[in-house]
Design a protein around this motif. Structure first.
Motif, PDB file in Angstrom:
ATOM      1  N   VAL A   1     -10.722   5.060  -4.199  1.00 43.66           N
ATOM      2  CA  VAL A   1     -10.253   6.418  -4.509  1.00 43.66           C
ATOM      3  C   VAL A   1      -8.993   6.314  -5.377  1.00 43.66           C
ATOM      4  O   VAL A   1      -8.105   5.516  -5.080  1.00 43.66           O
TER       5      VAL A   1
ATOM      6  N   GLY B   1      -0.620   1.436 -13.716  1.00 43.50           N
ATOM      7  CA  GLY B   1      -0.648   1.217 -15.158  1.00 43.50           C
ATOM      8  C   GLY B   1      -1.185  -0.181 -15.432  1.00 43.50           C
ATOM      9  O   GLY B   1      -0.675  -0.888 -16.300  1.00 43.50           O
TER      10      GLY B   1
ATOM     11  N   THR C   1       0.817  -1.221   0.000  1.00 41.69           N
ATOM     12  CA  THR C   1       0.000   0.000   0.000  1.00 41.69           C
ATOM     13  C   THR C   1       0.842   1.259   0.000  1.00 41.69           C
ATOM     14  O   THR C   1       1.913   1.305   0.609  1.00 41.69           O
ATOM     15  N   GLY C   2       0.355   2.291  -0.698  1.00 44.54           N
ATOM     16  CA  GLY C   2       0.986   3.611  -0.649  1.00 44.54           C
ATOM     17  C   GLY C   2       0.124   4.568   0.155  1.00 44.54           C
ATOM     18  O   GLY C   2       0.619   5.362   0.957  1.00 44.54           O
ATOM     19  N   THR C   3      -1.193   4.488  -0.047  1.00 42.90           N
ATOM     20  CA  THR C   3      -2.085   5.447   0.622  1.00 42.90           C
ATOM     21  C   THR C   3      -3.192   4.767   1.440  1.00 42.90           C
ATOM     22  O   THR C   3      -4.175   5.410   1.793  1.00 42.90           O
TER      23      THR C   3
ATOM     24  N   THR D   1      -6.780  -3.400  -6.360  1.00 50.37           N
ATOM     25  CA  THR D   1      -7.523  -2.145  -6.245  1.00 50.37           C
ATOM     26  C   THR D   1      -7.075  -1.191  -7.348  1.00 50.37           C
ATOM     27  O   THR D   1      -5.933  -1.227  -7.804  1.00 50.37           O
TER      28      THR D   1
ATOM     29  N   ASN E   1      -5.456   2.268   0.813  1.00 51.88           N
ATOM     30  CA  ASN E   1      -6.618   1.536   0.278  1.00 51.88           C
ATOM     31  C   ASN E   1      -6.435   0.029   0.434  1.00 51.88           C
ATOM     32  O   ASN E   1      -7.336  -0.681   0.863  1.00 51.88           O
ATOM     33  N   CYS E   2      -5.259  -0.444   0.060  1.00 47.94           N
ATOM     34  CA  CYS E   2      -5.041  -1.901   0.068  1.00 47.94           C
ATOM     35  C   CYS E   2      -4.923  -2.452   1.485  1.00 47.94           C
ATOM     36  O   CYS E   2      -5.327  -3.586   1.739  1.00 47.94           O
TER      37      CYS E   2
ATOM     38  N   ASN F   1      -5.555   7.490  -6.405  1.00 47.89           N
ATOM     39  CA  ASN F   1      -4.521   8.330  -5.777  1.00 47.89           C
ATOM     40  C   ASN F   1      -3.476   8.850  -6.781  1.00 47.89           C
ATOM     41  O   ASN F   1      -2.421   9.335  -6.375  1.00 47.89           O
TER      42      ASN F   1
ATOM     43  N   GLY G   1      -8.423   2.894  -9.399  1.00 45.16           N
ATOM     44  CA  GLY G   1      -9.225   4.077  -9.139  1.00 45.16           C
ATOM     45  C   GLY G   1     -10.093   4.530 -10.277  1.00 45.16           C
ATOM     46  O   GLY G   1     -11.079   5.246 -10.078  1.00 45.16           O
ATOM     47  N   ASN G   2      -9.750   4.121 -11.505  1.00 40.46           N
ATOM     48  CA  ASN G   2     -10.473   4.674 -12.633  1.00 40.46           C
ATOM     49  C   ASN G   2     -10.588   3.710 -13.805  1.00 40.46           C
ATOM     50  O   ASN G   2     -11.647   3.529 -14.373  1.00 40.46           O
ATOM     51  N   ARG G   3      -9.457   3.078 -14.157  1.00 42.02           N
ATOM     52  CA  ARG G   3      -9.460   2.181 -15.316  1.00 42.02           C
ATOM     53  C   ARG G   3      -8.567   0.973 -15.029  1.00 42.02           C
ATOM     54  O   ARG G   3      -7.364   1.097 -14.911  1.00 42.02           O
TER      55      ARG G   3
ATOM     56  N   VAL H   1      -3.186  -1.390  -8.580  1.00 42.31           N
ATOM     57  CA  VAL H   1      -2.660  -1.509  -9.943  1.00 42.31           C
ATOM     58  C   VAL H   1      -1.971  -0.199 -10.317  1.00 42.31           C
ATOM     59  O   VAL H   1      -2.449   0.884 -10.013  1.00 42.31           O
TER      60      VAL H   1
END
Ligand SMILES: Cc1cc2nc3c(=O)[nH]c(=O)nc-3n(C[C@H](O)[C@H](O)[C@H](O)COP(=O)(O)O)c2cc1C
Ligand code: SF4
Ligand code: SF4
Length: 312
Positions: A153, A95, A49-51, A121, A53-54, A155, A123-125, A93
Protein backbone atom coordinates in the motif's frame (compact mmCIF):
# COMPACT_ATOMS: atom_id res chain seq x y z
CA UNK A 1 -17.19 -55.26 9.05
CA UNK A 2 -15.75 -52.48 6.89
CA UNK A 3 -15.91 -48.89 8.18
CA UNK A 4 -16.02 -45.65 6.15
CA UNK A 5 -12.32 -45.30 6.88
CA UNK A 6 -11.41 -48.45 5.01
CA UNK A 7 -8.67 -48.12 2.43
CA UNK A 8 -8.06 -50.21 -0.65
CA UNK A 9 -5.01 -52.44 -1.04
CA UNK A 10 -3.79 -50.03 -3.74
CA UNK A 11 -4.10 -47.03 -1.33
CA UNK A 12 -2.36 -48.96 1.42
CA UNK A 13 0.58 -49.77 -0.85
CA UNK A 14 0.74 -46.14 -2.00
CA UNK A 15 0.82 -44.91 1.60
CA UNK A 16 3.44 -47.48 2.54
CA UNK A 17 5.54 -46.36 -0.40
CA UNK A 18 5.34 -42.74 0.70
CA UNK A 19 6.20 -43.71 4.26
CA UNK A 20 9.19 -45.68 3.03
CA UNK A 21 10.40 -42.72 0.97
CA UNK A 22 10.09 -40.60 4.13
CA UNK A 23 12.08 -43.10 6.19
CA UNK A 24 14.74 -43.39 3.49
CA UNK A 25 15.07 -39.63 3.16
CA UNK A 26 15.23 -39.18 6.92
CA UNK A 27 17.85 -41.92 7.32
CA UNK A 28 19.86 -40.49 4.43
CA UNK A 29 19.74 -37.22 6.35
CA UNK A 30 18.19 -35.26 3.48
CA UNK A 31 15.19 -33.73 5.26
CA UNK A 32 16.68 -33.67 8.72
CA UNK A 33 19.80 -31.88 7.55
CA UNK A 34 17.85 -29.18 5.71
CA UNK A 35 15.48 -28.53 8.61
CA UNK A 36 18.28 -28.60 11.20
CA UNK A 37 20.31 -26.11 9.20
CA UNK A 38 17.42 -23.66 8.90
CA UNK A 39 16.54 -24.20 12.57
CA UNK A 40 20.06 -23.55 13.74
CA UNK A 41 20.68 -20.47 11.62
CA UNK A 42 20.38 -17.22 13.50
CA UNK A 43 18.58 -14.57 11.46
CA UNK A 44 18.31 -10.92 12.46
CA UNK A 45 15.87 -8.65 10.60
CA UNK A 46 16.33 -4.90 11.01
CA UNK A 47 13.45 -2.64 10.03
CA UNK A 48 12.23 0.92 9.82
CA UNK A 49 8.50 1.66 9.58
CA UNK A 50 6.05 4.57 9.57
CA UNK A 51 2.78 2.77 8.87
CA UNK A 52 3.59 -0.87 9.51
CA UNK A 53 4.26 -2.31 6.04
CA UNK A 54 7.92 -2.91 6.79
CA UNK A 55 7.26 -4.34 10.23
CA UNK A 56 4.79 -6.77 8.68
CA UNK A 57 7.31 -7.74 5.99
CA UNK A 58 10.10 -8.08 8.57
CA UNK A 59 7.90 -10.50 10.52
CA UNK A 60 7.08 -12.50 7.41
CA UNK A 61 10.62 -12.81 6.08
CA UNK A 62 11.96 -13.38 9.59
CA UNK A 63 9.81 -16.44 10.11
CA UNK A 64 9.88 -18.26 13.41
CA UNK A 65 12.84 -17.63 15.62
CA UNK A 66 14.27 -14.55 13.90
CA UNK A 67 15.24 -11.56 15.99
CA UNK A 68 13.39 -8.44 14.81
CA UNK A 69 15.12 -5.17 15.64
CA UNK A 70 13.83 -1.66 15.01
CA UNK A 71 16.51 0.65 13.60
CA UNK A 72 15.27 3.71 15.58
CA UNK A 73 15.53 1.62 18.77
CA UNK A 74 19.03 0.40 17.92
CA UNK A 75 20.12 3.99 17.26
CA UNK A 76 18.56 5.15 20.52
CA UNK A 77 20.57 2.46 22.35
CA UNK A 78 23.73 3.26 20.36
CA UNK A 79 23.79 -0.40 19.28
CA UNK A 80 25.56 -0.69 15.94
CA UNK A 81 27.38 -4.02 16.24
CA UNK A 82 25.39 -7.09 15.20
CA UNK A 83 26.32 -10.64 14.36
CA UNK A 84 24.20 -13.52 13.03
CA UNK A 85 24.27 -16.16 10.29
CA UNK A 86 21.90 -14.00 8.25
CA UNK A 87 21.13 -10.31 8.59
CA UNK A 88 18.31 -8.65 6.66
CA UNK A 89 17.01 -5.11 6.47
CA UNK A 90 13.51 -3.98 5.51
CA UNK A 91 12.74 -0.33 4.83
CA UNK A 92 10.28 1.87 2.89
CA UNK A 93 11.66 3.76 -0.11
CA UNK A 94 11.27 7.53 0.13
CA UNK A 95 11.79 9.10 -3.29
CA UNK A 96 13.35 5.72 -4.21
CA UNK A 97 15.96 6.27 -1.44
CA UNK A 98 16.25 4.82 2.07
CA UNK A 99 14.96 6.87 5.03
CA UNK A 100 17.70 9.12 6.39
CA UNK A 101 17.90 7.12 9.65
CA UNK A 102 18.43 3.88 7.73
CA UNK A 103 21.22 5.54 5.75
CA UNK A 104 22.89 6.83 8.92
CA UNK A 105 22.50 3.44 10.57
CA UNK A 106 24.15 1.48 7.75
CA UNK A 107 26.99 4.00 7.60
CA UNK A 108 27.78 3.40 11.25
CA UNK A 109 26.83 -0.26 11.71
CA UNK A 110 29.26 -3.14 11.96
CA UNK A 111 27.37 -6.15 10.65
CA UNK A 112 28.79 -9.65 10.57
CA UNK A 113 26.83 -12.33 8.69
CA UNK A 114 27.32 -15.05 6.08
CA UNK A 115 24.28 -13.84 4.16
CA UNK A 116 22.87 -10.30 3.96
CA UNK A 117 19.61 -9.30 2.32
CA UNK A 118 17.56 -6.14 1.85
CA UNK A 119 13.83 -5.85 1.07
CA UNK A 120 12.72 -2.39 -0.02
CA UNK A 121 8.98 -1.77 0.18
CA UNK A 122 7.32 0.80 -2.07
CA UNK A 123 3.84 1.70 -3.21
CA UNK A 124 3.86 2.81 -6.80
CA UNK A 125 7.23 3.50 -8.42
CA UNK A 126 10.50 1.97 -7.20
CA UNK A 127 12.79 3.35 -9.95
CA UNK A 128 16.43 2.41 -9.23
CA UNK A 129 15.93 1.92 -5.46
CA UNK A 130 17.92 -1.33 -5.57
CA UNK A 131 20.99 0.36 -7.07
CA UNK A 132 20.69 3.31 -4.71
CA UNK A 133 20.80 0.94 -1.73
CA UNK A 134 23.66 -1.06 -3.20
CA UNK A 135 25.69 2.16 -3.67
CA UNK A 136 25.00 3.42 -0.14
CA UNK A 137 25.80 0.02 1.40
CA UNK A 138 29.02 -0.38 -0.60
CA UNK A 139 30.18 3.11 0.33
CA UNK A 140 29.64 2.03 3.93
CA UNK A 141 31.77 -1.09 3.32
CA UNK A 142 28.86 -3.57 3.17
CA UNK A 143 27.85 -5.77 0.31
CA UNK A 144 24.44 -7.41 0.21
CA UNK A 145 23.81 -10.85 -1.31
CA UNK A 146 20.17 -10.20 -2.18
CA UNK A 147 18.26 -6.96 -2.80
CA UNK A 148 14.59 -7.01 -3.85
CA UNK A 149 11.66 -4.60 -3.83
CA UNK A 150 8.13 -5.39 -2.71
CA UNK A 151 5.07 -3.37 -3.70
CA UNK A 152 2.67 -2.59 -0.82
CA UNK A 153 0.00 0.00 0.00
CA UNK A 154 1.38 3.44 -0.92
CA UNK A 155 1.23 5.64 2.19
CA UNK A 156 2.24 8.86 0.38
CA UNK A 157 -0.71 11.04 1.43
CA UNK A 158 -0.18 13.98 -0.96
CA UNK A 159 -0.88 11.83 -4.05
CA UNK A 160 -2.90 8.87 -2.85
CA UNK A 161 -6.26 8.29 -1.19
CA UNK A 162 -5.59 5.66 1.49
CA UNK A 163 -9.11 4.25 1.14
CA UNK A 164 -8.46 3.61 -2.54
CA UNK A 165 -4.98 2.24 -1.93
CA UNK A 166 -6.16 -0.51 0.43
CA UNK A 167 -8.60 -1.75 -2.23
CA UNK A 168 -5.87 -2.40 -4.83
CA UNK A 169 -4.65 -5.98 -5.08
CA UNK A 170 -0.86 -5.69 -5.20
CA UNK A 171 -0.31 -9.46 -4.90
CA UNK A 172 1.54 -9.06 -1.61
CA UNK A 173 1.18 -12.69 -0.37
CA UNK A 174 2.46 -14.14 -3.65
CA UNK A 175 5.41 -11.74 -3.78
CA UNK A 176 6.23 -12.38 -0.14
CA UNK A 177 6.18 -16.11 -0.75
CA UNK A 178 8.64 -15.73 -3.64
CA UNK A 179 10.99 -13.59 -1.52
CA UNK A 180 10.76 -15.95 1.46
CA UNK A 181 11.68 -18.90 -0.78
CA UNK A 182 14.62 -16.93 -2.23
CA UNK A 183 15.89 -16.21 1.27
CA UNK A 184 15.47 -19.83 2.39
CA UNK A 185 17.79 -20.88 -0.43
CA UNK A 186 20.14 -17.97 0.20
CA UNK A 187 19.69 -16.77 -3.35
CA UNK A 188 22.34 -14.37 -4.65
CA UNK A 189 20.36 -11.81 -6.67
CA UNK A 190 19.78 -8.11 -7.25
CA UNK A 191 16.49 -7.12 -8.83
CA UNK A 192 17.35 -5.60 -12.23
CA UNK A 193 17.02 -1.84 -12.86
CA UNK A 194 16.34 -0.22 -16.25
CA UNK A 195 17.88 2.91 -17.74
CA UNK A 196 14.37 4.44 -17.85
CA UNK A 197 14.05 3.95 -14.07
CA UNK A 198 17.40 5.67 -13.48
CA UNK A 199 16.21 8.64 -15.55
CA UNK A 200 12.88 8.79 -13.72
CA UNK A 201 14.77 9.06 -10.44
CA UNK A 202 16.95 11.87 -11.80
CA UNK A 203 13.76 13.67 -12.91
CA UNK A 204 12.30 13.27 -9.41
CA UNK A 205 15.43 14.71 -7.78
CA UNK A 206 15.26 17.74 -10.11
CA UNK A 207 11.56 18.39 -9.40
CA UNK A 208 11.66 17.84 -5.64
CA UNK A 209 14.98 19.53 -4.87
CA UNK A 210 15.81 16.68 -2.46
CA UNK A 211 19.50 16.18 -1.74
CA UNK A 212 20.42 12.66 -2.94
CA UNK A 213 23.19 12.50 -0.32
CA UNK A 214 20.62 12.83 2.52
CA UNK A 215 17.23 11.74 1.17
CA UNK A 216 14.12 13.15 2.83
CA UNK A 217 15.07 15.40 5.74
CA UNK A 218 12.55 18.18 6.37
CA UNK A 219 11.58 20.35 9.33
CA UNK A 220 8.64 18.78 11.15
CA UNK A 221 7.53 22.11 12.62
CA UNK A 222 7.18 23.56 9.10
CA UNK A 223 5.31 20.58 7.66
CA UNK A 224 2.70 19.60 10.26
CA UNK A 225 -0.09 21.35 12.19
CA UNK A 226 -2.26 19.97 15.01
CA UNK A 227 -5.96 20.82 14.81
CA UNK A 228 -8.60 21.27 17.53
CA UNK A 229 -9.52 17.60 17.09
CA UNK A 230 -6.49 16.73 19.26
CA UNK A 231 -7.47 15.09 22.57
CA UNK A 232 -3.98 15.14 24.05
CA UNK A 233 -3.62 11.36 24.04
CA UNK A 234 0.16 11.63 23.54
CA UNK A 235 0.36 8.89 20.90
CA UNK A 236 2.32 11.16 18.53
CA UNK A 237 5.03 11.57 21.20
CA UNK A 238 5.77 7.83 21.07
CA UNK A 239 5.15 7.36 17.35
CA UNK A 240 7.90 9.64 16.06
CA UNK A 241 11.26 7.92 15.46
CA UNK A 242 12.96 11.33 15.81
CA UNK A 243 11.20 12.24 19.05
CA UNK A 244 9.86 15.44 17.47
CA UNK A 245 6.59 15.63 19.43
CA UNK A 246 6.08 16.79 23.01
CA UNK A 247 2.88 17.27 24.99
CA UNK A 248 2.63 20.03 27.58
CA UNK A 249 0.09 22.38 29.14
CA UNK A 250 -0.04 24.30 25.85
CA UNK A 251 -0.86 21.14 23.91
CA UNK A 252 1.27 19.42 21.32
CA UNK A 253 4.56 20.96 20.18
CA UNK A 254 6.41 19.75 17.05
CA UNK A 255 10.03 20.51 16.24
CA UNK A 256 13.14 18.87 14.82
CA UNK A 257 14.46 17.23 11.68
CA UNK A 258 11.87 14.98 10.11
CA UNK A 259 12.22 11.65 8.26
CA UNK A 260 8.82 12.30 6.62
CA UNK A 261 7.85 8.74 7.60
CA UNK A 262 4.22 9.81 8.28
CA UNK A 263 4.03 7.72 11.48
CA UNK A 264 2.52 10.78 13.19
CA UNK A 265 0.01 11.97 10.59
CA UNK A 266 -1.14 8.48 9.57
CA UNK A 267 -1.47 7.04 13.09
CA UNK A 268 -2.96 9.92 15.11
CA UNK A 269 -6.21 8.35 16.40
CA UNK A 270 -8.07 11.67 15.96
CA UNK A 271 -6.71 12.54 12.48
CA UNK A 272 -5.73 15.78 14.20
CA UNK A 273 -2.36 16.07 12.45
CA UNK A 274 -2.46 17.78 9.05
CA UNK A 275 0.07 19.09 6.54
CA UNK A 276 0.71 22.80 7.02
CA UNK A 277 -0.76 24.79 4.14
CA UNK A 278 2.22 27.17 4.24
CA UNK A 279 5.06 24.62 4.52
CA UNK A 280 6.81 25.87 1.38
CA UNK A 281 7.66 22.25 0.53
CA UNK A 282 7.00 21.73 -3.23
CA UNK A 283 5.87 18.11 -2.71
CA UNK A 284 3.12 19.33 -0.36
CA UNK A 285 1.81 22.11 -2.58
CA UNK A 286 -1.33 20.11 -3.50
CA UNK A 287 -2.24 19.25 0.10
CA UNK A 288 -3.73 15.81 0.62
CA UNK A 289 -5.67 13.59 -1.76
CA UNK A 290 -8.14 12.59 1.00
CA UNK A 291 -7.70 14.29 4.41
CA UNK A 292 -10.21 11.87 5.97
CA UNK A 293 -8.36 8.71 5.01
CA UNK A 294 -5.51 7.33 7.04
CA UNK A 295 -3.52 4.09 6.78
CA UNK A 296 -1.81 1.57 9.01
CA UNK A 297 -0.98 -1.97 7.87
CA UNK A 298 -3.85 -4.26 8.92
CA UNK A 299 -1.49 -6.72 10.66
CA UNK A 300 0.21 -4.05 12.78
CA UNK A 301 -1.16 -2.25 15.85
CA UNK A 302 -0.72 1.32 17.04
CA UNK A 303 1.29 -0.11 19.97
CA UNK A 304 3.60 -1.98 17.55
CA UNK A 305 4.52 1.31 15.84
CA UNK A 306 4.99 3.09 19.17
CA UNK A 307 7.31 0.33 20.39
CA UNK A 308 9.26 0.45 17.13
CA UNK A 309 9.73 4.23 17.13
CA UNK A 310 9.43 5.64 20.66
CA UNK A 311 12.47 7.73 21.61
CA UNK A 312 11.55 8.45 25.26
C1 LIG B 1 8.15 10.37 2.31
C2 LIG B 1 7.66 9.21 1.50
C3 LIG B 1 8.18 9.00 0.23
C4 LIG B 1 7.78 7.90 -0.51
N1 LIG B 1 8.33 7.70 -1.75
C5 LIG B 1 7.93 6.65 -2.50
C6 LIG B 1 8.49 6.45 -3.80
O1 LIG B 1 9.38 7.17 -4.27
N2 LIG B 1 8.01 5.44 -4.55
C7 LIG B 1 7.03 4.60 -4.08
O2 LIG B 1 6.61 3.72 -4.82
N3 LIG B 1 6.52 4.73 -2.84
C8 LIG B 1 6.95 5.73 -2.04
N4 LIG B 1 6.42 5.90 -0.78
C9 LIG B 1 5.50 4.86 -0.23
C10 LIG B 1 6.19 3.93 0.77
O3 LIG B 1 7.49 3.56 0.35
C11 LIG B 1 5.39 2.63 1.01
O4 LIG B 1 4.05 2.88 1.24
C12 LIG B 1 5.99 1.81 2.14
O5 LIG B 1 5.56 0.47 2.02
C13 LIG B 1 5.61 2.32 3.52
O6 LIG B 1 6.21 1.48 4.50
P1 LIG B 1 5.85 1.58 6.05
O7 LIG B 1 4.37 1.27 6.17
O8 LIG B 1 6.66 0.51 6.70
O9 LIG B 1 6.18 2.93 6.53
C14 LIG B 1 6.80 6.99 -0.01
C15 LIG B 1 6.26 7.24 1.26
C16 LIG B 1 6.67 8.33 2.00
C17 LIG B 1 6.08 8.55 3.36
S1 SF4 C 1 -1.77 11.64 18.59
FE1 SF4 C 1 -3.18 13.13 17.73
S2 SF4 C 1 -4.80 13.32 19.27
FE2 SF4 C 1 -3.07 12.32 20.28
S3 SF4 C 1 -1.89 14.04 21.22
FE3 SF4 C 1 -0.99 13.66 19.18
S4 SF4 C 1 -2.07 15.06 17.82
FE4 SF4 C 1 -3.30 14.94 19.69
S1 SF4 D 1 7.46 14.28 12.71
FE1 SF4 D 1 6.10 12.70 11.86
S2 SF4 D 1 6.87 12.38 9.79
FE2 SF4 D 1 8.49 13.46 10.90
S3 SF4 D 1 9.83 11.87 11.69
FE3 SF4 D 1 8.32 12.30 13.29
S4 SF4 D 1 6.67 10.83 12.94
FE4 SF4 D 1 7.93 10.85 11.07
Amino acid sequence: MYSDNKITRRDALKRMGMAMVGVAAASSGLFSLASCESMERKRIVLYFTGTGNCLYVARQVGGQGAELLSIPQLMKQGRYELEADEIGIVYPVYGHMPPNMVRRFIQKARLKADYMFAILTYGNRKCNAVEIWDDIARQAGKSFDYIATLIMVDNWLPNFDMNEQVMIDKHIPENLQRITADLASRRQWYEPVTEEERMQHQGFLGRSGIDPAEGFVLRSGDCFRVTDACIGCGACVSLCPRGNYSLGSQGVKIEGDCEFCFACIQNCPQKAIRFAADSGVPLLSNGEKNPNARYRNEHVSLMDIKLANNQF
